[in-house]
Design a protein around this motif. Structure first.
Motif, PDB file in Angstrom:
ATOM      1  N   LYS A 123       4.318  12.813  -8.373  1.00 47.92           N
ATOM      2  CA  LYS A 123       5.518  13.550  -8.796  1.00 47.92           C
ATOM      3  C   LYS A 123       6.175  14.408  -7.731  1.00 47.92           C
ATOM      4  O   LYS A 123       7.392  14.499  -7.670  1.00 47.92           O
ATOM      5  N   SER A 124       5.373  15.119  -6.911  1.00 50.46           N
ATOM      6  CA  SER A 124       6.024  16.170  -6.112  1.00 50.46           C
ATOM      7  C   SER A 124       5.720  16.164  -4.619  1.00 50.46           C
ATOM      8  O   SER A 124       6.481  16.704  -3.842  1.00 50.46           O
ATOM      9  N   ASN A 125       4.617  15.559  -4.194  1.00 49.36           N
ATOM     10  CA  ASN A 125       4.296  15.566  -2.757  1.00 49.36           C
ATOM     11  C   ASN A 125       5.340  14.797  -1.962  1.00 49.36           C
ATOM     12  O   ASN A 125       6.040  13.939  -2.492  1.00 49.36           O
ATOM     13  N   ILE A 126       5.390  15.068  -0.667  1.00 50.98           N
ATOM     14  CA  ILE A 126       6.203  14.231   0.218  1.00 50.98           C
ATOM     15  C   ILE A 126       5.391  12.960   0.455  1.00 50.98           C
ATOM     16  O   ILE A 126       4.364  12.975   1.129  1.00 50.98           O
ATOM     17  N   GLU A 127       5.819  11.874  -0.163  1.00 55.01           N
ATOM     18  CA  GLU A 127       5.113  10.590  -0.060  1.00 55.01           C
ATOM     19  C   GLU A 127       6.128   9.508   0.294  1.00 55.01           C
ATOM     20  O   GLU A 127       7.268   9.550  -0.172  1.00 55.01           O
ATOM     21  N   TRP A 128       5.703   8.562   1.113  1.00 57.54           N
ATOM     22  CA  TRP A 128       6.539   7.397   1.401  1.00 57.54           C
ATOM     23  C   TRP A 128       5.850   6.166   0.838  1.00 57.54           C
ATOM     24  O   TRP A 128       4.712   5.867   1.190  1.00 57.54           O
ATOM     25  N   ASN A 129       6.550   5.453  -0.024  1.00 55.65           N
ATOM     26  CA  ASN A 129       6.027   4.210  -0.581  1.00 55.65           C
ATOM     27  C   ASN A 129       7.125   3.160  -0.505  1.00 55.65           C
ATOM     28  O   ASN A 129       8.291   3.454  -0.791  1.00 55.65           O
ATOM     29  N   VAL A 130       6.744   1.948  -0.120  1.00 50.65           N
ATOM     30  CA  VAL A 130       7.724   0.865  -0.020  1.00 50.65           C
ATOM     31  C   VAL A 130       7.500  -0.099  -1.180  1.00 50.65           C
ATOM     32  O   VAL A 130       6.366  -0.509  -1.445  1.00 50.65           O
ATOM     33  N   GLU A 131       8.590  -0.414  -1.875  1.00 52.49           N
ATOM     34  CA  GLU A 131       8.514  -1.380  -2.980  1.00 52.49           C
ATOM     35  C   GLU A 131       9.062  -2.718  -2.487  1.00 52.49           C
ATOM     36  O   GLU A 131      10.167  -2.790  -1.947  1.00 52.49           O
ATOM     37  N   VAL A 132       8.250  -3.756  -2.656  1.00 57.96           N
ATOM     38  CA  VAL A 132       8.665  -5.111  -2.261  1.00 57.96           C
ATOM     39  C   VAL A 132       8.618  -5.984  -3.504  1.00 57.96           C
ATOM     40  O   VAL A 132       7.588  -6.061  -4.181  1.00 57.96           O
ATOM     41  N   VAL A 133       9.743  -6.625  -3.832  1.00 61.79           N
ATOM     42  CA  VAL A 133       9.773  -7.575  -4.955  1.00 61.79           C
ATOM     43  C   VAL A 133       9.996  -8.960  -4.364  1.00 61.79           C
ATOM     44  O   VAL A 133      10.946  -9.167  -3.594  1.00 61.79           O
ATOM     45  N   SER A 134       9.078  -9.904  -4.694  1.00 61.90           N
ATOM     46  CA  SER A 134       9.155 -11.204  -4.029  1.00 61.90           C
ATOM     47  C   SER A 134       8.551 -12.290  -4.908  1.00 61.90           C
ATOM     48  O   SER A 134       7.740 -12.012  -5.803  1.00 61.90           O
ATOM     49  N   LYS A 135       8.943 -13.531  -4.644  1.00 64.35           N
ATOM     50  CA  LYS A 135       8.378 -14.680  -5.365  1.00 64.35           C
ATOM     51  C   LYS A 135       6.895 -14.825  -5.022  1.00 64.35           C
ATOM     52  O   LYS A 135       6.475 -14.523  -3.897  1.00 64.35           O
ATOM     53  N   SER A 136       6.116 -15.341  -5.970  1.00 64.59           N
ATOM     54  CA  SER A 136       4.660 -15.413  -5.776  1.00 64.59           C
ATOM     55  C   SER A 136       4.265 -16.327  -4.621  1.00 64.59           C
ATOM     56  O   SER A 136       3.225 -16.136  -4.007  1.00 64.59           O
ATOM     57  N   GLU A 137       5.134 -17.311  -4.289  1.00 65.52           N
ATOM     58  CA  GLU A 137       4.740 -18.236  -3.214  1.00 65.52           C
ATOM     59  C   GLU A 137       5.013 -17.686  -1.808  1.00 65.52           C
ATOM     60  O   GLU A 137       4.605 -18.279  -0.814  1.00 65.52           O
ATOM     61  N   MET A 138       5.679 -16.542  -1.709  1.00 64.92           N
ATOM     62  CA  MET A 138       6.007 -15.995  -0.383  1.00 64.92           C
ATOM     63  C   MET A 138       4.731 -15.565   0.338  1.00 64.92           C
ATOM     64  O   MET A 138       3.800 -15.022  -0.285  1.00 64.92           O
ATOM     65  N   PRO A 139       4.685 -15.762   1.675  1.00 63.52           N
ATOM     66  CA  PRO A 139       3.471 -15.440   2.447  1.00 63.52           C
ATOM     67  C   PRO A 139       2.989 -14.000   2.258  1.00 63.52           C
ATOM     68  O   PRO A 139       1.793 -13.757   2.151  1.00 63.52           O
ATOM     69  N   PHE A 140       3.946 -13.028   2.196  1.00 68.29           N
ATOM     70  CA  PHE A 140       3.555 -11.614   2.061  1.00 68.29           C
ATOM     71  C   PHE A 140       2.748 -11.406   0.770  1.00 68.29           C
ATOM     72  O   PHE A 140       1.687 -10.779   0.771  1.00 68.29           O
ATOM     73  N   ILE A 141       3.237 -11.947  -0.336  1.00 72.06           N
ATOM     74  CA  ILE A 141       2.556 -11.786  -1.632  1.00 72.06           C
ATOM     75  C   ILE A 141       1.185 -12.469  -1.576  1.00 72.06           C
ATOM     76  O   ILE A 141       0.182 -11.923  -2.051  1.00 72.06           O
ATOM     77  N   GLN A 142       1.158 -13.665  -0.991  1.00 70.28           N
ATOM     78  CA  GLN A 142      -0.122 -14.379  -0.877  1.00 70.28           C
ATOM     79  C   GLN A 142      -1.152 -13.569  -0.097  1.00 70.28           C
ATOM     80  O   GLN A 142      -2.314 -13.473  -0.481  1.00 70.28           O
ATOM     81  N   ASP A 143      -0.708 -12.934   1.005  1.00 67.76           N
ATOM     82  CA  ASP A 143      -1.612 -12.102   1.820  1.00 67.76           C
ATOM     83  C   ASP A 143      -2.130 -10.897   1.021  1.00 67.76           C
ATOM     84  O   ASP A 143      -3.310 -10.558   1.077  1.00 67.76           O
ATOM     85  N   VAL A 144      -1.217 -10.236   0.292  1.00 62.82           N
ATOM     86  CA  VAL A 144      -1.599  -9.055  -0.492  1.00 62.82           C
ATOM     87  C   VAL A 144      -2.642  -9.437  -1.543  1.00 62.82           C
ATOM     88  O   VAL A 144      -3.677  -8.770  -1.689  1.00 62.82           O
ATOM     89  N   LEU A 145      -2.393 -10.538  -2.266  1.00 59.16           N
ATOM     90  CA  LEU A 145      -3.312 -10.951  -3.337  1.00 59.16           C
ATOM     91  C   LEU A 145      -4.669 -11.364  -2.778  1.00 59.16           C
ATOM     92  O   LEU A 145      -5.717 -11.051  -3.361  1.00 59.16           O
TER      93      LEU A 145
END
Length: 934
Positions: A123-145
């Motif tokens: 809620k309140s801390n200084i935080e940086w988070n990146v949201e990535v929305v992608s198809k399941s077949e994309m390499p990035f998603i495959q690596d994360v899973l």
């Protein structure tokens, strides 16, 4: 598809993104280094809702640095749809992941960044988070899973044995940390918090102008005693007297001072039933003892005197002591500046307020713990519709339902509490209701007691001591009379609101009982069981914390989860409660005489049934109504009271034409937007005349810098130089100004000579100044004297820009000017637009850009047109005042000042369409309020 950066701001936060994602996903996978109960509690309802939709989840966390709480892990394990594993951190491998993965029909959302599952990270801390929305077949998603599966495989199941072992380890660690150690302690290592710093600066300033008294108003637990000790350290009096109402807090106060005054050669002593250290440099005394011994001291024995719980100072025992001693400086400290029948605590301290800290500011400055508020719709068996919620007997009867007790316990268990043991205060409608709740809780194995005004102080203290003691089985105190100072239990970690709320003041006071900081908790859990009675919307007024509100701003705040609430505090209402409140607000007319009278009568009840004759009475309580609304109804507050109370004595007083006219003249200026005029009048209450130079000096007590031309303008305003003929006929002239000094007019002087009239005149002036200080602070805003995001009427800028023509001419079209100051008054929606969306040309493009159309007759070649389209080159300041609707509930709405704008694009003429770049980005919650519809 795409990426975006998520940060915690007043507009949104990571929690909001997680809640939204859980509502829509078909499965989720989290991996976070730390999980605290403070963060998990905020996700309990979304996780429960996901479970009801059949959504499966996996969570990995770790024992890294021993930050994860066993309690949080046990709660996660109670969800059948979530599998939990724990990575046991080994020395050579730390565990730092912070990832939230959501699976949808055709794609994945991955949020990776810095945020663990704790209240402040979400809620309140200084935080940086990146949201990535992608198809399941994309390499990035495959690596994360793939990486997540690997982590899952090498982590351990969170078995009951594992949790028990980890819990024992943490408990042993905690015990070791609590063993007393030798500490090298020096007073200068303790630094003032923001509130203390501000208070000390203000006290120093008041003293520099020769003031000898001041009052500090701040909620319990915000550090008033430390603040006074810091101030004493600065002033360095030879002798100090610290006076308290109750002996229990005397020792604590003495210890606080001793901590700061290490090795400073000051002696400390007590004046109590058992100790008589009259010779000590710094003496801490109870009022009971002091009233017996004060005459044994010289009148000027003490250079600095502090009255703790100063609202008691209106009583005769305090009065004797106050009148006897003549210190160089006197400080009063209180959480509730209540008044007695005969006098008001502000007057005792010369109406000098060093600082006033209310709930929202205390949360903002982190002087108290944040709270997690859950508004829960009460069970159907409890029907409060159609009854008067002031009928306590009937309310009690309807609340005494066995099923309701089970429901309360079920919710209490579901939401839990911070800390190892439950320490709960339950607020009930009556003694009978409290006794019923305690009996039923005890039957179900939750050790409970009842506390109310009928209990003696020793009984109260004993009960509180038991709740504070971790080894005692007592878990819940059901309380009725919340106004007792005795009910102050720092370790309280949950509050149950079990009675219908009929006053924002009471609601805030109940909330405040659990907000004290304590080593055993990082937040307070508040469960409010919301019934179907007619005053449910008052909860929203209390939580909103805004000085001013209208239907629209209130509805947006509710729909958006109160985005302006500071820090890690969280407010969540279930859908039924939210819709019920929104529907009530739609039906209610906040400006109707009926509503205003109800608000007044409710306040009077809290005032122990005493008629609140004075505006200053409304400064007692956080959450009190705004008395200016009563003035707007009847031209003066006293007139409103006289009519509401059907008070013939008051009506007779008001028959005095000059008194009534003077009161109307002062009332019409409230709330003041510039303090100069009222400071001049305050000086004239006790002096026959005032010069420009004297006025200058007096005004400097309230603001850090003074504009000399504005002082002269203020005298001219009071001299009625800018009134039209109608105003001159109806308003009493208060001063005569000859260009160098002012004297009271004969008619005003006669009013002030009357002992019945003067207190009411003084009250209006004091209230104006006090409220100004609260809303504008000490800052000099220059000319025009405008503060960002304050409310203004169309005529206000005439006064605030030293306009030297008739001020009432300063209204009409949407553009008014005073030399190089251009004031743009903008309605975002036309009247017929309230319910339906139509295209209207004046609008926000974004938080920094505004689309505006000039008055219809303006051409690009005219002087006015050039001044607008090349305003910067011509040194023209374009000030923007914006409101959503022109009128609401039959009353003209004020504008909000959003600062200056500069033209960056323009086209067309008659009207010219202008794109303005704002000099100040509009705050997120205000932007939401202006642009959202509910």
């Amino acid at each position: 598809m795409g990426n975006r950066l998520l940060v915690n701001s007043k507009n949104t936060n990571l929690l909001h993104e997680l809640v939204t994602s859980l509502k829509e996903c078909k499965s989720f996978y989290f991996s976070v280094a730390f999980i605290n109960f403070s963060g998990l509690q905020l996700l309990l309802d979304p996780l429960k809702e996901a479970a009801s939709r059949g959504v499966e989840g996996r969570i990995i966390t770790s024992t890294y640095l021993n930050f994860t709480e066993v309690k949080a892990l046990e709660k996660i394990k109670s969800f059948d749809n979530i599998d939990l594993k724990v990575f046991s951190a080994v020395e050579e491998k730390g565990f730092h992941t912070k990832v939230y993965i959501f699976e949808y029909e055709n794609d994945y959302k991955v949020i990776i960044g810095s945020a663990n599952m704790t209240q402040s990270a979400l809620k309140s801390n200084i935080e940086w988070n990146v949201e990535v929305v992608s198809k399941s077949e994309m390499p990035f998603i495959q690596d994360v899973l793939k990486e997540y599966e690997h982590l899952w495989d090498i982590s351990n199941d969170a078995t009951s044995e594992f949790l028990e072992e980890y819990g024992k380890f943490l408990a042993a660690l905690k015990e070791a940390a609590y063993k007393p150690q030798m500490i090298f302690e020096k007073g200068e290592y303790i630094k003032p918090n923001k509130m203390q710093q501000r208070a000390m600066e203000n006290l120093e300033r008041l003293r520099s102008f020769g003031e000898t008294k001041a009052l500090v108003i701040a909620a319990t637990g915000t550090g008033k005693t430390y603040m006074s000790a810091f101030d004493v350290q600065k002033v360095k009096p030879k002798r100090l007297l610290f006076i308290v109402h109750r002996e229990e807090i005397l020792q604590k106060a003495k210890e606080t001072f001793e901590t700061l005054f290490v090795n400073e050669g000051v002696t400390f002593g007590l004046l109590t039933g058992s100790s008589k250290d009259q010779e000590a440099d710094y003496l801490f005394a109870t009022i009971q003892m002091l009233t017996k011994y004060y005459s044994e001291f010289e009148r000027d024995s003490f250079d600095y005197i502090i009255y703790d719980e100063a609202h008691h100072a209106t009583s005769p025992s305090y009065q004797r002591v106050m009148e006897y001693f003549t210190p160089a400086f006197t400080l009063g400290m209180t959480a509730t500046p209540e008044r007695s029948d005969s006098m008001n605590v502000f007057d005792l301290f010369d109406n000098n307020v060093g600082i006033e800290v209310r709930l929202h500011e205390a949360l903002e400055d982190q002087l108290v713990v944040p709270f997690h508020y859950f508004g829960i719709t009460d069970i159907e068996d409890v029907d409060l519709s159609g009854i008067d919620i002031d009928d306590i007997a009937e309310v009690t009867k309807r609340l005494k339902v066995n099923e309701r007790v089970d429901f309360i316990i079920e919710k209490m268990e579901f939401y839990g509490h911070d800390g190892l043991t439950r320490k709960t205060l339950g607020f009930c409608a009556s003694i009978e209701h409290a006794e019923y709740m305690a009996e039923e809780f005890n039957k179900r194995g939750y050790k409970s007691e009842v506390l109310h005004g009928g209990h003696s102080i020793p009984q109260r203290q004993e009960c509180i001591k038991r709740l504070e003691d971790d080894r005692d089985e007592l878990e819940v105190i059901f309380s009725v009379d919340i106004f007792n100072e005795g009910v102050d239990i720092p370790s309280v970690n949950s509050v149950l609101m079990l009675r219908p709320t009929n006053s924002p003041i009471v609601f805030i006071q109940q909330l405040g009982r659990g907000l004290r900081k304590h080593a055993s908790k990082s937040f307070l859990t508040v469960l409010d069981f919301i019934g179907n009675h007619s005053k449910v919307f008052l909860i929203a007024l209390a939580l909103n914390g805004s000085r001013y509100y209208d239907k629209e701003s209130l509805k947006v705040a509710i729909a958006k989860g109160f985005p302006s609430i500071p820090g890690a505090t969280h407010i969540q209402m279930d859908e039924i409660s939210r819709d019920r409140i929104l529907a009530q607000i739609d039906r209610e007319n906040f400006n109707s005489l009926k509503y205003l009278r109800e608000e007044y009568n409710e306040f009077k009840k809290l005032n122990q049934g005493i008629i609140p004759y004075y505006l200053m009475d409304y400064l007692k309580f956080d959450g009190a109504p705004d008395p200016v609304k009563f003035i707007n109804k009847e031209k003066s507050y006293l007139q409103f009271v006289a009519k509401t109370e059907k008070d013939d004595q008051l009506k007779t007083l008001l028959l005095h034409e000059d008194f009534e006219s003077a009161l109307k003249e002062l009332s019409s200026k409230l709330p003041i937007k510039r303090v100069y005029e009222f400071v001049i009048l305050k000086y004239l209450l006790s002096h026959d005349k005032v010069s420009l130079k004297q006025a200058n000096q007096e005004i400097l007590k309230y603001v850090e810098d003074v504009e000399e031309d504005t002082v002269r303008h203020a005298f001219e305003v009071l001299n009625q130089a800018y009134y039209d003929s109608g105003q001159l006929r109806s308003k009493l002239k208060l001063i005569d100004f000859n260009g160098e000094e002012a004297v009271k007019t004969e008619r005003f002087a006669n009013v002030l000579h009357n002992d019945q009239f003067k207190p009411f005149i003084k009250d209006a002036i004091d209230y104006g100044i006090f409220r100004y200080e609260k809303e504008f602070g000490k800052r000099d805003y220059g000319v025009p004297h405008l503060k960002l995001y304050e409310q203004y009427t169309m005529m206000d800028p005439a006064l605030l820009s030293n306009y030297r023509k008739t001020h009432s001419s300063f209204r009409g079209s949407g553009l008014l000017t005073n030399d190089k100051e251009f004031f743009l008054f903008i309605d975002l929606h036309k009247e017929e637009d309230i319910k339906e969306s139509i295209n209207y040309q004046d609008k926000f493009i974004d938080k920094r850009t505004f689309h505006w159309q000039t008055p219809n007759s303006t051409t690009q070649k005219s002087e006015r047109g050039k001044n607008i389209i090349v305003n910067k080159d011509r040194g023209i300041h374009l000030h923007l005042f914006v409101r959503k609707y022109r009128e609401m509930d039959g009353k003209t709405e004020p504008f909000i000042y959003i600062g200056k704008g500069n033209t960056v694009e323009y086209h067309g003429e008659k009207p010219i369409t202008v794109i303005l770049e704002l000099e100040n980005e509009i705050p997120a919650f205000l932007y939401t309020e202006f642009t959202e519809r509910v």
